[in-house]
Write an enzyme that holds these catalytic residues in place. Structure first.
Site, mmCIF file in Angstrom:
data_model
loop_
_atom_site.group_PDB
_atom_site.id
_atom_site.type_symbol
_atom_site.label_atom_id
_atom_site.label_comp_id
_atom_site.label_asym_id
_atom_site.label_seq_id
_atom_site.Cartn_x
_atom_site.Cartn_y
_atom_site.Cartn_z
ATOM 1 N N ARG A 1 33.210 42.321 34.124
ATOM 2 C CA ARG A 1 34.045 43.359 34.713
ATOM 3 C C ARG A 1 35.313 42.711 35.264
ATOM 4 O O ARG A 1 35.269 41.603 35.787
ATOM 5 C CB ARG A 1 33.313 44.087 35.847
ATOM 6 C CG ARG A 1 32.239 45.058 35.379
ATOM 7 C CD ARG A 1 32.840 46.284 34.707
ATOM 8 N NE ARG A 1 31.815 47.237 34.284
ATOM 9 C CZ ARG A 1 31.257 47.260 33.094
ATOM 10 N NH1 ARG A 1 31.589 46.352 32.174
ATOM 11 N NH2 ARG A 1 30.352 48.180 32.788
ATOM 12 N N HIS B 1 38.759 45.757 26.057
ATOM 13 C CA HIS B 1 37.396 46.110 26.491
ATOM 14 C C HIS B 1 36.569 46.618 25.304
ATOM 15 O O HIS B 1 36.082 47.759 25.293
ATOM 16 C CB HIS B 1 37.441 47.167 27.599
ATOM 17 C CG HIS B 1 36.190 47.195 28.429
ATOM 18 N ND1 HIS B 1 36.172 47.530 29.759
ATOM 19 C CD2 HIS B 1 34.889 46.926 28.118
ATOM 20 C CE1 HIS B 1 34.947 47.482 30.226
ATOM 21 N NE2 HIS B 1 34.144 47.102 29.246
ATOM 22 N N GLU C 1 42.180 49.246 34.124
ATOM 23 C CA GLU C 1 42.259 49.447 32.670
ATOM 24 C C GLU C 1 42.734 50.861 32.360
ATOM 25 O O GLU C 1 42.372 51.798 33.069
ATOM 26 C CB GLU C 1 40.884 49.201 32.037
ATOM 27 C CG GLU C 1 40.409 47.770 32.191
ATOM 28 C CD GLU C 1 39.033 47.527 31.576
ATOM 29 O OE1 GLU C 1 38.418 48.496 31.071
ATOM 30 O OE2 GLU C 1 38.562 46.387 31.606
#
Length: 320
Positions: free
Chosen positions: A239, A287, A268
């Site tokens: 993360r 991601h 993000e």
């Protein structure tokens, strides 16, 4: 009799939900690449018995207080730091995630990111695309070896163990740090349990696979990077919040560490003007850790199975 309602917060292939349409009233947000607006989610959750959510959705106390019929929230991820689990528990709402099914795929991506960063793959590709390749040279875009180096895995869960299996194939020395020792993994993989500081000091590659908690927030910071080798490479597939990004930018600019490969970020999505993207010694990905067709399909199926199981009274397959 009205059918139970399920709301899905992102557009997914209709064929995956078709088998449930006789049992449920299924609604979903119309866009695949844009999160559902908060006001629409608030409206939908008032009627929903089950929600399938993405990491982009903040399932907090306020939202749950507006969900009188909600029985289950199935998060399309292993992590669930976007959900207030205590608030859900207080209301008797089951939270589920998608462990196991994405471990190997995420490990594939993590090791690919490690290799791309070490061997400067993206940089080399851009070198040709921008017409800079004129001649061969002995140290042209020379990276660093992976085989027989030392990898330090921070967080030895399922994904961490899968990373270690891949490292074993490269005959790497495997160090790990975890909240508890994994003696079976040590025997199977030849991994050695060490303190966090020792891992930082000895590793050529430091790979973060920890969940985001109060204890791990900004775990990788200015002091952490200074404890690493100047030649070390930092990889984060966990993360973004476990990293102090400003400290990382400073460490990369000033050669405190050699390079970094990142699939996750504090906020993000990031934009093209993000400070990390201005550095040649960084590989950034959007991601995509578990993003294979097979794995994302299985994750969606597991979410649907969890929601169906809770609503029908059988229970969840993978409750948090």
């Amino acid at each position: 009799m009205n059918k139970p309602s399920i709301y899905i917060t992102r557009k997914i292939p209709r064929e995956l939900v078709n088998i449930y349409e006789n049992q449920y009233n299924i609604r979903m947000w119309e866009k695949e690449e844009e999160p559902v607006p908060r006001e629409i989610l608030v409206k939908e959750i008032q009627h929903a018995n089950g929600i399938i959510s993405m990491l982009s959705e903040k399932i907090d106390e306020e939202l749950l207080s507006k969900a009188p019929h909600l029985k289950v929230v199935a998060n399309l991820a292993v992590g669930f730091d976007n959900i207030n689990v205590d608030a859900a528990k207080k209301r008797g709402i089951i939270i589920t995630n998608t462990p196991d099914v994405l471990s190997e795929t995420t490990a594939d991506l993590g090791f690919a990111l490690l290799m791309a960063t070490a061997r400067r793959v993206i940089e080399a590709n851009n070198y040709i695309k921008t017409d800079q390749w004129k001649n061969w040279a002995p140290f042209l875009l020379a990276g660093t070896d992976i085989h027989h180096k030392t990898i330090g895995i921070v967080g030895m869960g399922r994904i961490g163990e899968a990373i270690a299996k891949r490292a074993k194939g490269f005959e790497m020395e495997i160090l790990y740090h975890n909240r508890s020792r994994k003696e079976e993994a040590e025997k199977e993989l030849g991994a050695s349990y060490v303190s966090f500081d020792e891992l930082l000091r000895l590793s050529d590659y430091v790979v973060s696979v920890v969940p985001l908690t109060d204890e791990t927030k900004r775990l990788f910071n200015k002091d952490t990077f200074r404890k690493m080798k100047p030649s070390s490479i930092f990889i984060n597939i966990s993360r973004g919040g476990v990293v102090d990004e400003e400290a990382l930018v400073d460490a990369l600019k000033n050669k405190v560490i050699e390079a970094a490969g990142l699939d996750v970020f504090k906020n993000e999505p990031i934009n093209s003007d993000h400070p990390l993207l201005k550095l040649n010694n960084v590989v950034c990905l959007p991601h995509i850790g578990s993003s294979s067709i097979e794995t994302r399909t299985r994750m969606i199926q597991l979410c649907l199975e969890n929601v169906d199981g809770v609503i029908q009274g059988r229970g969840a397959k993978t409750p948090v």
